[in-house]
Design a protein around this motif. Sequence first.
Motif, PDB file in Angstrom:
ATOM      1  N   LEU A 142       0.476  16.424   2.460  1.00  0.00           N
ATOM      2  CA  LEU A 142       1.601  16.567   3.375  1.00  0.00           C
ATOM      3  C   LEU A 142       2.846  15.836   2.867  1.00  0.00           C
ATOM      4  O   LEU A 142       2.744  14.850   2.135  1.00  0.00           O
ATOM      5  N   PRO A 143       4.010  16.305   3.281  1.00  0.00           N
ATOM      6  CA  PRO A 143       5.257  15.644   2.870  1.00  0.00           C
ATOM      7  C   PRO A 143       5.324  14.195   3.363  1.00  0.00           C
ATOM      8  O   PRO A 143       4.884  13.881   4.464  1.00  0.00           O
ATOM      9  N   SER A 144       5.835  13.341   2.516  1.00  0.00           N
ATOM     10  CA  SER A 144       6.056  11.932   2.853  1.00  0.00           C
ATOM     11  C   SER A 144       7.024  11.366   1.825  1.00  0.00           C
ATOM     12  O   SER A 144       7.309  12.003   0.802  1.00  0.00           O
ATOM     13  N   GLU A 145       7.508  10.176   2.079  1.00  0.00           N
ATOM     14  CA  GLU A 145       8.406   9.525   1.129  1.00  0.00           C
ATOM     15  C   GLU A 145       7.680   9.249  -0.196  1.00  0.00           C
ATOM     16  O   GLU A 145       8.251   9.407  -1.278  1.00  0.00           O
ATOM     17  N   HIS A 191       0.846  -1.198   0.000  1.00  0.00           N
ATOM     18  CA  HIS A 191       0.000   0.000   0.000  1.00  0.00           C
ATOM     19  C   HIS A 191       0.879   1.245   0.000  1.00  0.00           C
ATOM     20  O   HIS A 191       1.909   1.277   0.666  1.00  0.00           O
ATOM     21  N   LEU A 192       0.453   2.259  -0.734  1.00  0.00           N
ATOM     22  CA  LEU A 192       1.153   3.542  -0.743  1.00  0.00           C
ATOM     23  C   LEU A 192       0.325   4.537   0.053  1.00  0.00           C
ATOM     24  O   LEU A 192      -0.867   4.722  -0.207  1.00  0.00           O
ATOM     25  N   GLY A 193       0.957   5.199   1.027  1.00  0.00           N
ATOM     26  CA  GLY A 193       0.249   6.110   1.915  1.00  0.00           C
ATOM     27  C   GLY A 193       0.344   7.549   1.458  1.00  0.00           C
ATOM     28  O   GLY A 193       1.414   8.040   1.090  1.00  0.00           O
ATOM     29  N   PHE A 194      -0.796   8.231   1.471  1.00  0.00           N
ATOM     30  CA  PHE A 194      -0.886   9.638   1.120  1.00  0.00           C
ATOM     31  C   PHE A 194      -1.456  10.368   2.338  1.00  0.00           C
ATOM     32  O   PHE A 194      -2.566  10.073   2.777  1.00  0.00           O
ATOM     33  N   ASP A 195      -0.687  11.304   2.902  1.00  0.00           N
ATOM     34  CA  ASP A 195      -1.108  12.043   4.085  1.00  0.00           C
ATOM     35  C   ASP A 195      -1.679  13.396   3.657  1.00  0.00           C
ATOM     36  O   ASP A 195      -1.056  14.114   2.862  1.00  0.00           O
ATOM     37  N   PHE A 196      -2.848  13.739   4.222  1.00  0.00           N
ATOM     38  CA  PHE A 196      -3.512  14.987   3.878  1.00  0.00           C
ATOM     39  C   PHE A 196      -3.863  15.768   5.130  1.00  0.00           C
ATOM     40  O   PHE A 196      -4.151  15.179   6.174  1.00  0.00           O
ATOM     41  N   ARG A 231       7.449  12.531  -2.088  1.00  0.00           N
ATOM     42  CA  ARG A 231       8.758  12.906  -2.626  1.00  0.00           C
ATOM     43  C   ARG A 231       9.065  12.120  -3.908  1.00  0.00           C
ATOM     44  O   ARG A 231       9.496  12.676  -4.905  1.00  0.00           O
ATOM     45  N   LYS A 232       8.804  10.814  -3.884  1.00  0.00           N
ATOM     46  CA  LYS A 232       9.082   9.989  -5.062  1.00  0.00           C
ATOM     47  C   LYS A 232       8.186  10.376  -6.240  1.00  0.00           C
ATOM     48  O   LYS A 232       8.642  10.413  -7.379  1.00  0.00           O
ATOM     49  N   ILE A 233       6.913  10.655  -5.951  1.00  0.00           N
ATOM     50  CA  ILE A 233       5.994  11.050  -7.033  1.00  0.00           C
ATOM     51  C   ILE A 233       6.384  12.401  -7.598  1.00  0.00           C
ATOM     52  O   ILE A 233       6.334  12.619  -8.808  1.00  0.00           O
ATOM     53  N   GLN A 234       6.792  13.328  -6.728  1.00  0.00           N
ATOM     54  CA  GLN A 234       7.182  14.654  -7.196  1.00  0.00           C
ATOM     55  C   GLN A 234       8.359  14.608  -8.157  1.00  0.00           C
ATOM     56  O   GLN A 234       8.502  15.490  -8.995  1.00  0.00           O
ATOM     57  N   THR A 235       9.189  13.591  -8.054  1.00  0.00           N
ATOM     58  CA  THR A 235      10.300  13.480  -8.995  1.00  0.00           C
ATOM     59  C   THR A 235       9.798  13.152 -10.396  1.00  0.00           C
ATOM     60  O   THR A 235      10.516  13.343 -11.367  1.00  0.00           O
ATOM     61  N   ARG A 236       8.539  12.659 -10.485  1.00  0.00           N
ATOM     62  CA  ARG A 236       7.970  12.248 -11.770  1.00  0.00           C
ATOM     63  C   ARG A 236       6.966  13.232 -12.366  1.00  0.00           C
ATOM     64  O   ARG A 236       6.624  13.124 -13.531  1.00  0.00           O
ATOM     65  N   ILE A 237       6.430  14.167 -11.541  1.00  0.00           N
ATOM     66  CA  ILE A 237       5.443  15.107 -12.088  1.00  0.00           C
ATOM     67  C   ILE A 237       5.940  16.532 -11.893  1.00  0.00           C
ATOM     68  O   ILE A 237       6.559  16.851 -10.877  1.00  0.00           O
TER      69      ILE A 237
END
Length: 182
Positions: free
Chosen positions: A150-153, A131-136, A156-162
Amino acid sequence: LIHFAKFNGRMSSKINFTNIPQLDLSGDMTIYDGTMTDFAFFNWLSDSFRLPDLKAIDFGRASAQFSINKEHAQLSDIHLETDDVRIGGYFSVDGKGLVSSTLLLALSQDLLRKSPKFKPVLKIFENDAAHLGFDFQLSGNLGAMNFQWLPSEVKRKIQTRIPDFVERMIERDVDALMEVDQ
C-alpha cells in the motif's frame, strides 16, 4: 488454523461462546515468551534480503482478538512487537474463503542495516524514525491471495530508488509465496 502451529509460547485466552441466535466463538488471546517461525513471507524476506533474523522471531508478547462464526473467521487488533519487528492489523476470511486483510509490518533500521540490499536505501531514511513501516493488503481467495504493497511515505521514498519493474517483480514473488503458505 495451521498458522497457529507457527507460534510457540505460553498462550492465555478469554473465550466467549454463544449458540443462540447463531453459533459464535470470540475472545482474545495472548502468547507470552514465544517464537514465530516458518511463515513463508518472513522466510522470503529473510532469503531475498539476507536478513536471517526474520526466520525465527522471538517475542515477549503477541496478542489478537478473534471471532469465528458462519460469516467469517477473523483476527483483529493483531499486535506483536520486538525491538526489531512490529506487526499489527487484521486478517479475515469469510464463509466463501475470501480474504480481507490489512497488515502493518515495521522493521527497525538496525535490522535493515544488516541487509546488504537495504543498506543503500536506508540512506534516504537517516533522519526518520527507528522503525520503517510497510503497509500491506491481502485479498482474494484464501488459497491464492493477492498481495499489495500500500502507498505510504516509506514506499514513496523507496520507489525513488528502485525501478518500477523491480517493485512489480517483488510483488509477484510475494503473491506466489502467499499461495505456497496456505
